[in-house]
Scaffold this active site. Structure first.
Site, PDB file in Angstrom:
ATOM      1  N   HIS A   1     -10.402   7.156   1.475  1.00 30.43           N
ATOM      2  CA  HIS A   1      -9.033   7.109   0.939  1.00 30.43           C
ATOM      3  C   HIS A   1      -8.954   6.001  -0.103  1.00 30.43           C
ATOM      4  CE1 HIS A   1      -9.268   4.152   4.180  1.00 30.43           C
ATOM      5  NE2 HIS A   1      -8.451   3.430   3.427  1.00 30.43           N
TER       6      HIS A   1
ATOM      7  N   ASP B   1       0.788  -1.247   0.000  1.00 27.53           N
ATOM      8  CA  ASP B   1       0.000   0.000   0.000  1.00 27.53           C
ATOM      9  C   ASP B   1       0.821   1.300   0.000  1.00 27.53           C
ATOM     10  OD1 ASP B   1      -1.871  -1.974   0.279  1.00 27.53           O
ATOM     11  OD2 ASP B   1      -2.863  -1.129   2.030  1.00 27.53           O
TER      12      ASP B   1
ATOM     13  N   LYS C   1      -7.135  -4.952  -2.926  1.00 28.05           N
ATOM     14  CA  LYS C   1      -7.931  -5.440  -1.783  1.00 28.05           C
ATOM     15  C   LYS C   1      -8.853  -4.337  -1.287  1.00 28.05           C
ATOM     16  CE  LYS C   1      -4.255  -4.083   1.368  1.00 28.05           C
ATOM     17  NZ  LYS C   1      -4.979  -3.001   2.032  1.00 28.05           N
TER      18      LYS C   1
ATOM     19  N   CYS D   1      -2.049  -2.401   7.592  1.00 25.19           N
ATOM     20  CA  CYS D   1      -1.940  -3.343   6.477  1.00 25.19           C
ATOM     21  C   CYS D   1      -0.642  -4.134   6.497  1.00 25.19           C
ATOM     22  CB  CYS D   1      -2.175  -2.613   5.164  1.00 25.19           C
ATOM     23  SG  CYS D   1      -3.910  -2.118   5.029  1.00 25.19           S
TER      24      CYS D   1
HETATM   25  C1  VGL Z   1      -4.639   1.053   5.799  1.00 23.58           C
HETATM   26  C2  VGL Z   1      -6.056   2.148   7.235  1.00 23.58           C
HETATM   27  C3  VGL Z   1      -7.091   2.005   6.349  1.00 23.58           C
HETATM   28  C4  VGL Z   1      -3.253   0.569   5.494  1.00 23.58           C
HETATM   29  C5  VGL Z   1      -5.672   0.896   4.900  1.00 23.58           C
HETATM   30  O1  VGL Z   1      -2.902   0.427   4.286  1.00 23.58           O
HETATM   31  O2  VGL Z   1      -2.482   0.335   6.456  1.00 23.58           O
HETATM   32  N1  VGL Z   1      -4.833   1.678   6.959  1.00 23.58           N
HETATM   33  N2  VGL Z   1      -6.895   1.384   5.186  1.00 23.58           N
HETATM   34 ZN    ZN Z   2      -8.327   1.337   3.553  1.00 24.92          ZN
END
Ligand code: VGL
Ligand code: ZN
Length: 196
Positions: A72, A11, A97, A141
């Site tokens: 987001h 991510d 995902k 994540c």
């Molecule tokens: C994530 C919060 C919400 C991450 C994803 O990639 O760690 N954190 N969505």
């Molecule tokens: Zn997220």
């Protein structure tokens, strides 16, 4: 590194970097470290995977729909794109995902490639046994991806110089690292295992 290693980049998207919708402090500083790992894995012809948070506009994951997070990484937006300086090779496998309307999907192992193949299957198909994991965010994540990787019986090396935490509560990142180590992850920065 060896023939059964794979790099899993979690991510590293604009929305998790400074200026994004859910910025992780100094999130963009993982990019330079990850680019070095990418170079090394590419040179050794080892597989590289990049996961991405890939949400619909409306999902229970967002605080606009009862969830925790500001919207987001909405599919197709600039915020959902990988950081522009992340040097992803052309043959990178992208694993998406969080596409459902009712799921958080913090783990890359809940993600699939463009044909719907889950990450664990993709990794096994290329013979991976040990995963080097870095990216964003340490306490969400990255943590869930590492813990699931261990449950799927991969060895996991946490790239400590290539992760940053959200830290909703101070110390969340440190606690997440401790939890990953307790579960069996190797905290090595990877430097001694990867020629610089
Ligand atoms: C994530 C919060 C919400 C991450 C994803 O990639 O760690 N954190 N969505
Ligand atoms: Zn997220």
């Amino acid at each position: 590194m060896q023939g059964e290693d794979a790099l899993v980049i979690v991510d590293v998207q604009n929305d998790f970097c400074p200026g994004g919708a859910l910025p992780v402090a100094a999130g963009d500083t993982v990019v330079a470290a990850l680019n070095r790992y990418i170079e090394n894995f590419k040179a050794a012809h080892l597989p590289i995977f990049a996961t991405r948070d890939w949400h619909p506009e409306s999902t229970s994951h967002f605080n606009t729909c009862g969830g925790v997070w500001p919207p987001h990484c909405v599919q197709g937006t600039r915020g959902a794109e990988f950081h522009p300086h992340l040097a992803l090779p052309d043959d990178i496998v992208v694993v998406s995902k969080g596409m459902g309307c009712d799921e958080d999907s913090y783990s890359g192992f809940q993600g699939t490639d463009g044909s719907g193949v889950p990450l664990a299957d993709l990794l096994r198909q290329c013979g991976a046994k040990r995963l080097f994991v870095g990216g964003l965010a340490t306490d969400y994540c990255v943590k869930h991806t590492v813990l699931d990787g261990l449950k799927e019986e991969f060895q996991v090396v946490l790239l400590e110089d290539a992760i940053r935490a959200v830290d909703l509560q101070p110390g969340d990142g440190e606690r997440a690292i401790a939890e990953m180590i307790r579960a069996g992850a190797d905290k090595s920065s990877g430097r001694e295992q990867i020629p610089a």
